[in-house]
Enzyme design. Sequence first.
Site, PDB file in Angstrom:
ATOM      1  N   LYS A  71       0.838  -1.207   0.000  1.00  0.00           N
ATOM      2  CA  LYS A  71       0.000   0.000   0.000  1.00  0.00           C
ATOM      3  C   LYS A  71       0.876   1.261   0.000  1.00  0.00           C
ATOM      4  O   LYS A  71       0.637   2.188  -0.782  1.00  0.00           O
ATOM      5  CB  LYS A  71      -0.951  -0.005   1.219  1.00  0.00           C
ATOM      6  CG  LYS A  71      -1.935  -1.184   1.189  1.00  0.00           C
ATOM      7  CD  LYS A  71      -2.953  -1.119   2.298  1.00  0.00           C
ATOM      8  CE  LYS A  71      -2.511  -1.703   3.602  1.00  0.00           C
ATOM      9  NZ  LYS A  71      -2.329  -3.160   3.621  1.00  0.00           N
ATOM     10  N   THR A  72       1.894   1.287   0.840  1.00  0.00           N
ATOM     11  CA  THR A  72       2.786   2.454   0.893  1.00  0.00           C
ATOM     12  C   THR A  72       3.555   2.583  -0.418  1.00  0.00           C
ATOM     13  O   THR A  72       3.688   3.676  -0.971  1.00  0.00           O
ATOM     14  CB  THR A  72       3.780   2.323   2.071  1.00  0.00           C
ATOM     15  OG1 THR A  72       3.061   1.911   3.220  1.00  0.00           O
ATOM     16  CG2 THR A  72       4.499   3.617   2.344  1.00  0.00           C
ATOM     17  N   ASP A 116      -1.422   6.085   6.871  1.00  0.00           N
ATOM     18  CA  ASP A 116      -1.428   4.644   7.097  1.00  0.00           C
ATOM     19  C   ASP A 116      -2.310   4.353   8.317  1.00  0.00           C
ATOM     20  O   ASP A 116      -2.484   5.229   9.172  1.00  0.00           O
ATOM     21  CB  ASP A 116       0.021   4.194   7.368  1.00  0.00           C
ATOM     22  CG  ASP A 116       0.211   2.708   7.118  1.00  0.00           C
ATOM     23  OD1 ASP A 116      -0.711   2.066   6.577  1.00  0.00           O
ATOM     24  OD2 ASP A 116       1.287   2.192   7.462  1.00  0.00           O
ATOM     25  N   THR A 165      -5.739  -2.044   7.118  1.00  0.00           N
ATOM     26  CA  THR A 165      -5.879  -3.500   7.059  1.00  0.00           C
ATOM     27  C   THR A 165      -7.322  -3.878   7.386  1.00  0.00           C
ATOM     28  O   THR A 165      -7.695  -5.028   7.293  1.00  0.00           O
ATOM     29  CB  THR A 165      -4.951  -4.159   8.107  1.00  0.00           C
ATOM     30  OG1 THR A 165      -5.148  -3.489   9.357  1.00  0.00           O
ATOM     31  CG2 THR A 165      -3.503  -4.062   7.702  1.00  0.00           C
ATOM     32  N   ARG A 224       6.718  -8.200   1.323  1.00  0.00           N
ATOM     33  CA  ARG A 224       7.562  -7.745   2.436  1.00  0.00           C
ATOM     34  C   ARG A 224       8.230  -8.937   3.123  1.00  0.00           C
ATOM     35  O   ARG A 224       9.407  -8.889   3.479  1.00  0.00           O
ATOM     36  CB  ARG A 224       6.719  -6.960   3.444  1.00  0.00           C
ATOM     37  CG  ARG A 224       7.559  -6.378   4.585  1.00  0.00           C
ATOM     38  CD  ARG A 224       6.697  -5.730   5.640  1.00  0.00           C
ATOM     39  NE  ARG A 224       6.010  -4.556   5.140  1.00  0.00           N
ATOM     40  CZ  ARG A 224       4.943  -4.005   5.736  1.00  0.00           C
ATOM     41  NH1 ARG A 224       4.448  -4.543   6.828  1.00  0.00           N
ATOM     42  NH2 ARG A 224       4.384  -2.926   5.227  1.00  0.00           N
TER      43      ARG A 224
END
Length: 340
Positions: A71-72, A116, A165, A224
């Site tokens: 997302k980032t 975020d 999330t 990640r």
Amino acid sequence: MFYTSYIMAITNSKEQFEDKKLDITLRPQSFNDYIGQEKTKRNLKILIEAAQKRKESIEHVLLYGPAGLGKTTLSHIIAKELGVGIKITSGPAIERVGDLGSILTNLQDGDILFIDEIHRLNKLIEEVLYPAMEDYKLDIIVGKGPSARTLQLDLPKFTLIGATTRLGSISNPLRNRFGAIHRLEFYSPEEIKKIIKRSSTILGIPINEKGSEIIASCSRQTPRIANRILKRVRDLAQIQDKEIICDSVAKETLQMLEVDHVGLEPTDRIIMKTIIEKFDGGPVGIGTIAAATSEEIQTIEDVYEPYLIQLGFLVRTPRGRMITERGLHHLGYAPKKIDL
Ligand code: ADE
């Protein structure tokens, strides 16, 4: 103890400084470099191109889905494609209305504000955000008591990108103010393999097909985690003076990390075994599981559970969490007897 914290660094971690720096290096810089999430990428490209043609800022975007899916990274890419600045913050970091005010007034026209964990914004701040998102206005109260007045400031035409999330924890009024809402999906094994190959090229160590396949299968379909495991495998390969990451060094690292062939780590197994052995496989409430495993509810819900559900090892029912036959089989338990 040391071992435990090392293991923790794979799925649920505050990263070491060196790892963080490397993560930024591995982060794709454009849609062309970004592997996967094809549907979301396609939609975002259209949003960007259309706004550029109209010479407007793009509509507010909400990205949701499990942690670590990008997302980032996507937000940085959007800013880069638009050639605008990006300010990164998070829901819990904005404690006072004044914090949000100073962030918003320091943006330039077209800039992106990335928040975020936007579901963790406090209610008062959320309400200040509504007119800011809709009309680019900031209402501030000056003074106290009977002499207090509301002052309205014009804000730059910014774009908010919210990430969460938990879509369900976002209030309706906030959700309705986003022009585009996209769900990020878990990556396919092929996509994760491509990401691992790309990252190993950037890290300067080649990897063979089997090596990338083994790492991909234990990466919880999450870039990640794939990159974190790859970095640990690279450490071991370098210590052993290997010039290429092969299957044996990948397997050895995963054994040391206690990550199994589908990517489960000790905490996943503790959660599953607790439900099986203490609560007869469930259903059992999340609060009870948290108390019995000494994990936080939020950590179980955000970090561990989504992948266990994705694998079909765990299900959420109205009466609580249950381990499935598939989950029992994975851990070597006999199938549950059905009472007739
Ligand atoms: N590194 C982390 N996420 C990635 C992605 N989606 N594509 C390419 N490299 C990545």
